[in-house]
Design an enzyme around this catalytic site. Structure first.
Site, PDB file in Angstrom:
ATOM      1  N   HIS A  43       3.791   3.260  -2.639  1.00  0.00           N
ATOM      2  CA  HIS A  43       3.004   3.038  -3.858  1.00  0.00           C
ATOM      3  C   HIS A  43       3.851   2.923  -5.108  1.00  0.00           C
ATOM      4  CE1 HIS A  43      -0.302   3.831  -1.300  1.00  0.00           C
ATOM      5  NE2 HIS A  43       0.059   5.071  -1.098  1.00  0.00           N
ATOM      6  N   LYS A  62      -7.105   9.352 -14.534  1.00  0.00           N
ATOM      7  CA  LYS A  62      -7.666   8.233 -13.773  1.00  0.00           C
ATOM      8  C   LYS A  62      -9.202   8.290 -13.761  1.00  0.00           C
ATOM      9  CE  LYS A  62      -3.857   8.198 -10.452  1.00  0.00           C
ATOM     10  NZ  LYS A  62      -2.973   7.127 -10.840  1.00  0.00           N
ATOM     11  N   GLU A  74     -11.953   7.460  -3.803  1.00  0.00           N
ATOM     12  CA  GLU A  74     -12.149   6.027  -3.982  1.00  0.00           C
ATOM     13  C   GLU A  74     -12.205   5.376  -2.621  1.00  0.00           C
ATOM     14  OE1 GLU A  74      -9.940   4.663  -7.896  1.00  0.00           O
ATOM     15  OE2 GLU A  74      -8.984   3.834  -6.141  1.00  0.00           O
ATOM     16  N   ARG A  90       1.199   3.278 -22.227  1.00  0.00           N
ATOM     17  CA  ARG A  90       2.600   3.257 -22.688  1.00  0.00           C
ATOM     18  C   ARG A  90       3.180   1.884 -22.390  1.00  0.00           C
ATOM     19  NH1 ARG A  90       4.648   3.300 -17.412  1.00  0.00           N
ATOM     20  NH2 ARG A  90       3.473   4.647 -16.044  1.00  0.00           N
TER      21      ARG A  90
HETATM   22  P1  ADP Z   1      -0.171   5.986  -9.522  1.00  0.00           P
HETATM   23  O1  ADP Z   1      -0.686   6.281 -10.902  1.00  0.00           O
HETATM   24  O2  ADP Z   1       0.209   7.219  -8.773  1.00  0.00           O
HETATM   25  O3  ADP Z   1       0.879   4.916  -9.506  1.00  0.00           O
HETATM   26  P2  ADP Z   1      -2.307   4.094  -8.891  1.00  0.00           P
HETATM   27  O4  ADP Z   1      -3.731   4.483  -9.034  1.00  0.00           O
HETATM   28  O5  ADP Z   1      -1.720   3.249  -9.980  1.00  0.00           O
HETATM   29  O6  ADP Z   1      -1.428   5.426  -8.709  1.00  0.00           O
HETATM   30  O7  ADP Z   1      -2.073   3.365  -7.509  1.00  0.00           O
HETATM   31  C1  ADP Z   1      -0.795   3.063  -7.019  1.00  0.00           C
HETATM   32  C2  ADP Z   1      -0.892   2.164  -5.811  1.00  0.00           C
HETATM   33  O8  ADP Z   1      -1.626   2.808  -4.754  1.00  0.00           O
HETATM   34  C3  ADP Z   1      -1.633   0.859  -6.043  1.00  0.00           C
HETATM   35  O9  ADP Z   1      -0.832  -0.126  -6.608  1.00  0.00           O
HETATM   36  C4  ADP Z   1      -2.060   0.506  -4.618  1.00  0.00           C
HETATM   37  O10 ADP Z   1      -0.986  -0.012  -3.882  1.00  0.00           O
HETATM   38  C5  ADP Z   1      -2.414   1.874  -4.046  1.00  0.00           C
HETATM   39  N1  ADP Z   1      -3.860   2.164  -4.249  1.00  0.00           N
HETATM   40  C6  ADP Z   1      -4.428   2.824  -5.291  1.00  0.00           C
HETATM   41  N2  ADP Z   1      -5.767   2.899  -5.132  1.00  0.00           N
HETATM   42  C7  ADP Z   1      -6.073   2.271  -3.983  1.00  0.00           C
HETATM   43  C8  ADP Z   1      -7.290   2.006  -3.261  1.00  0.00           C
HETATM   44  N3  ADP Z   1      -8.469   2.422  -3.701  1.00  0.00           N
HETATM   45  N4  ADP Z   1      -7.186   1.302  -2.097  1.00  0.00           N
HETATM   46  C9  ADP Z   1      -6.000   0.892  -1.623  1.00  0.00           C
HETATM   47  N5  ADP Z   1      -4.820   1.113  -2.236  1.00  0.00           N
HETATM   48  C10 ADP Z   1      -4.857   1.797  -3.408  1.00  0.00           C
END
Ligand code: ADP
Length: 453
Positions: free
Chosen positions: A233, A116, A198, A289
């Protein structure tokens, strides 16, 4: 074109690869664990090889076992599906070394975007807006930096996935202990303790752009998928187009995704994920992917992403450009049906499927590997089917979803089908105006489990 593809995966995605390969006249090899002898992908493939016992580490994640199966069956390409080895750049490199084409992005591109934090660095260089946060992984005291970002913030594991390893920090006093705990947790879960921070967006939607790039420098971006309905999530429902996007924002998001893909010399399929709030979008990560929810895009854009990814891996040029990729042909919704017990905190519910009736009719696609008499093993994830609904507009698609969910009858294991019907029938979901907290805010699942976010 390839002659024989080995599928380094199981379940509905292995079935999906076999179907696409067969349509292209390509032979298939299924690999399976001892727990998956009865899986439909094994019966459907032209050949099959048992590669080890039930636990994934000893079978689907055993790179040498997969490569030996490819060698003895004379496969010339390996499709990794999603999960397992699909985002493992070392594995795709090893495939190439042993003379097999890995059907996915090249190792260099997935290394750049797979973490990430490094993905965010590439996005910044490509002028793609990112969620404000620390620059790269945390190695020193960041309390000042975090104060400048502004609380609340979110700690994320760089190697994280599946919604795991995230922690909210609301006050400066919580920062240090939470960082330590997150790093320990990330190390245990992903074998890598790197974390970064973040800004926590309070009311975001999750909107993502599917891209595909060939090996000749062409990249196209499809209409978005909105995956805002989540639990812990994890995506539950995905739809396209998003009820929240304007055509201008869609275009900007697609252009941003293409810039990012070009900056990373990306090839094959990938998804650029964004959060969207107050009319602005922010990059969060790339999934290097094909994703679970790819059929939503297949329905909306009228394309076969599985076929396309095989073709571009074989060196073919993309058969169309951006104008065609941008077409929105219908409204599509996907429901992930999991074998889980809604009355027991959504605990996985493996077991024997006594009987199953699948929905059908216009605009209803079902991707599954299960059948009556099949026993769901306990080793793997609990998704047993995907319902992909398409219709001319969103209200019709929602009505069709309810109809199809009603037709789905599974006896023997508990599933999340009823929960999906509750989501679709909810007035807030129908309105289209919701954020990633929809499930908790509406109390739909009556979730009692502790949640950190
Ligand atoms: P993973 O790879 O574990 O799925 P992601 O980075 O794709 O993690 O994030 C998954 C979910 O977490 C997002 O769809 C959102 O709902 C929440 N999320 C991620 N980053 C943030 C953020 N900075 N603020 C609020 N919610 C977040």
């Amino acid at each position: 074109m390839f002659k024989k593809i080995l599928i380094a995966n199981r379940s509905e995605i292995a079935v999906r690869v076999i179907r696409a390969a067969r349509e292209l006249g390509i032979k298939t090899v299924a690999v399976y664990s001892e727990a998956d002898r009865e899986s439909r992908h094994v019966a459907m493939a032209d050949e099959s090889v048992c590669i080890g016992p039930g636990p994934s580490k000893l079978s689907y994640l055993d790179q040498e076992a997969v490569l030996s199966a490819a060698k003895i069956t004379g496969a010339d390409a390996i499709h990794p599906g999603y999960g397992f080895l699909s985002e493992n750049a070392d594995f795709s490199e090893l495939c190439a070394k042993r003379g097999f084409t890995f059907i996915g992005p090249p190792p260099a591109a997935s290394r750049k975007l797979g973490f990430k934090s490094t993905g965010k660095a590439v996005a910044t260089v490509a002028n793609v807006p990112v969620v404000p946060g620390t620059e790269g992984d945390i190695t020193t005291d960041v309390s000042k930096e975090v104060a400048a970002i502004g609380y609340p913030v979110l700690i994320k594991a760089s190697a994280g996935g599946g919604g795991k390893g995230m922690r909210i920090v609301r006050t400066p006093a919580e920062l240090k202990p939470q960082l330590e705990a997150a790093a320990t947790e990330a190390k245990a879960a992903f074998g890598d303790g790197s974390v970064f921070i973040e800004k926590l967006l309070e009311r975001p939607r999750h909107v993502e752009i599917q891209i595909i790039a060939d090996n000749h420098g062409n990249v196209v971006a499809f209409p978005e998928r909105d995956c805002t309905v989540q639990r812990r999530h994890q995506k539950l429902v995905e739809e396209s187009p998003s009820p929240a996007l304007t055509p201008e924002i869609r275009r900007d998001m697609q252009a941003a995704a293409i810039r990012l893909a070009k900056a990373a010399n990306y090839q094959n399929v990938g998804t650029v994920e964004f959060l969207f709030q107050d009319g602005k979008f922010y990059f969060i990560e790339v999934n290097a992917r094909l994703q679970v929810e790819h059929p939503v895009t297949e329905a909306v854009a009228g394309v076969d992403l599985m076929e396309l990814m095989i073709r571009v891996a074989a060196g073919e040029k993309l058969p169309f450009g951006q104008e065609r990729a941008s077409e929105i042909r219908c409204h599509a919704i996907e429901h992930r049906i999991n074998a889980e017990d809604p009355d027991n905190n959504f605990m996985p519910c493996p077991g024997r499927i006594e009987s199953i009736e699948l929905p059908g009719g216009a605009g209803v696609r079902v991707d599954t590997h299960v059948y009556a008499g099949y026993t769901i093993p306990s080793y793997y994830d609990s998704m047993i089917a995907k319902l992909i609904i398409s219709a001319g507009d969103r209200p019709t698609a929602l009505r069709r979803s309810l109809r199809a969910l009603g037709e789905l009858k599974i006896v023997g294991v508990k599933t999340t089908a009823g929960m999906h019907a509750k989501v679709v029938a909810h007035p807030v979901f129908m309105s289209g105006d919701f954020d990633t907290h929809f499930i908790e805010k509406t109390g739909l699942l009556d979730a009692k489990e502790p949640s950190n976010v």
